[in-house]
Scaffold this motif. Structure first.
Motif, PDB file in Angstrom:
ATOM      1  N   ILE A  71     -10.684  50.105  61.928  1.00 29.16           N
ATOM      2  CA  ILE A  71     -10.680  49.001  62.894  1.00 29.16           C
ATOM      3  C   ILE A  71     -11.888  48.116  62.644  1.00 29.16           C
ATOM      4  N   THR A  72     -11.659  46.824  62.444  1.00 26.98           N
ATOM      5  CA  THR A  72     -12.756  45.874  62.300  1.00 26.98           C
ATOM      6  C   THR A  72     -13.065  45.245  63.659  1.00 26.98           C
ATOM      7  N   GLY A  73     -14.287  44.745  63.786  1.00 32.24           N
ATOM      8  CA  GLY A  73     -14.703  44.173  65.064  1.00 32.24           C
ATOM      9  C   GLY A  73     -14.659  45.208  66.175  1.00 32.24           C
ATOM     10  N   ALA A  74     -15.133  46.424  65.863  1.00 31.34           N
ATOM     11  CA  ALA A  74     -14.910  47.572  66.757  1.00 31.34           C
ATOM     12  C   ALA A  74     -16.076  47.891  67.676  1.00 31.34           C
ATOM     13  N   SER A  75     -17.092  47.047  67.726  1.00 31.35           N
ATOM     14  CA  SER A  75     -18.262  47.377  68.537  1.00 31.35           C
ATOM     15  C   SER A  75     -18.133  46.925  69.991  1.00 31.35           C
ATOM     16  N   ARG A  76     -17.149  46.059  70.267  1.00 26.55           N
ATOM     17  CA  ARG A  76     -16.970  45.571  71.642  1.00 26.55           C
ATOM     18  C   ARG A  76     -15.576  44.976  71.784  1.00 26.55           C
ATOM     19  N   GLY A  77     -15.242  44.547  72.989  1.00 22.85           N
ATOM     20  CA  GLY A  77     -13.985  43.853  73.232  1.00 22.85           C
ATOM     21  C   GLY A  77     -12.769  44.680  72.890  1.00 22.85           C
ATOM     22  N   LEU A  78     -11.750  44.017  72.359  1.00 21.00           N
ATOM     23  CA  LEU A  78     -10.486  44.687  72.066  1.00 21.00           C
ATOM     24  C   LEU A  78     -10.647  45.763  71.001  1.00 21.00           C
ATOM     25  N   GLY A  79     -11.463  45.517  69.983  1.00 20.89           N
ATOM     26  CA  GLY A  79     -11.642  46.508  68.928  1.00 20.89           C
ATOM     27  C   GLY A  79     -12.166  47.823  69.459  1.00 20.89           C
ATOM     28  N   LEU A  80     -13.165  47.752  70.323  1.00 24.34           N
ATOM     29  CA  LEU A  80     -13.726  48.969  70.920  1.00 24.34           C
ATOM     30  C   LEU A  80     -12.717  49.634  71.840  1.00 24.34           C
ATOM     31  N   ALA A  81     -12.023  48.839  72.643  1.00 24.54           N
ATOM     32  CA  ALA A  81     -11.031  49.399  73.566  1.00 24.54           C
ATOM     33  C   ALA A  81      -9.905  50.099  72.799  1.00 24.54           C
ATOM     34  N   LEU A  82      -9.467  49.505  71.691  1.00 24.41           N
ATOM     35  CA  LEU A  82      -8.410  50.134  70.901  1.00 24.41           C
ATOM     36  C   LEU A  82      -8.921  51.408  70.232  1.00 24.41           C
ATOM     37  N   ALA A  83     -10.163  51.391  69.786  1.00 28.86           N
ATOM     38  CA  ALA A  83     -10.748  52.599  69.208  1.00 28.86           C
ATOM     39  C   ALA A  83     -10.733  53.736  70.228  1.00 28.86           C
TER      40      ALA A  83
END
Length: 228
Positions: A6-18
């Motif tokens: 997952i890219t852009g995974a430190s916040r927002g949708l990326g983190l939520a999906l992680a």
């Protein structure tokens, strides 16, 4: 165990999906530019964290090497461009080039780097797009143009890689820092939570419908129908 990058995974949708995929038992490789937030998220989720810029070919190679058995690539990282959002007449061309590097070229680079394992495992590619790709919103020309390119690129990828599932999803407005930068914190606060969208995306991955573009309404219909 299935693995997702997952890219852009430190916040927002990326983190939520992680978080949603971790709850479903997925192994995760996470990336973002902000090291502190990324490593904190990875620690909480027992995930692999590799900080860096997805426009850097060396970083893309590191990500692919970290996921030799990959089942899901999530191209979530994105750039909004200059804010306040300028009209096309004032959009700096260098800024538009950077937008294409992040929002179009980097996702394709990651697809190319991970295709061997995705093909072998009959995996999936999930790209996060926007209604700005298909609607004419003043000020959103640069960002929307890159998302339109991502849409078409995903469409062609689905036609070329028929053993993969390829989805490009327009999740609608979400209460994220990116939206706050674009429209202001007050309007952004009233948007959907990334966690609610992530829960639907996690169900999408499990259901594995045919490849295609999904609006937030279509995503809800697919995932709701699967629960009934």
């Amino acid at each position: 165990m299935k693995t997702a990058l997952i890219t852009g995974a430190s916040r927002g949708l990326g983190l939520a999906l992680a978080k949603a995929l971790a709850d479903d038992g997925w192994s995760l490789v996470l990336t973002a530019r902000g090291e502190e937030d990324l490593f904190s998220a990875a620690f909480d989720l027992d995930a692999t964290a590799i900080a860096g810029d997805v426009t850097d070919p060396a970083h893309v190679a590191r990500l692919a090497a970290a996921a030799p058995e990959l089942d899901l690539l999530v191209n979530n990282a994105g750039d909004l461009g200059p804010v306040p959002l300028p009209p096309l007449s004032c959009l700096p061309l260098d800024a538009l080039r950077r937008l294409f590097e992040t929002n179009v070229i980097a996702p394709l680079a990651l697809v190319q780097a991970t295709l061997p394992t995705l093909r072998r495992r009959k995996g999936a590619v999930l790209g996060i797009t926007s209604d700005a790709a298909v609607e004419a919103y003043e000020g959103w020309g640069g960002y929307g143009t890159t998302k339109a390119a991502l849409d078409q690129m995903s469409h062609v990828l689905a036609a070329e890689e028929r053993d993969l599932a390829v989805w490009w999803v327009d999740p609608g407005e979400m209460s994220t820092r990116m939206l706050a930068d674009a429209v202001g914190p007050e309007e952004a606060a009233s948007a959907a939570s990334p966690a609610s969208v992530a829960a639907e995306l996690a169900r999408l991955v499990t259901i594995r419908p045919e490849s295609g573009r999904l609006t937030k309404e279509a995503l809800a219909a697919v995932t709701t129908g699967a629960r009934e």
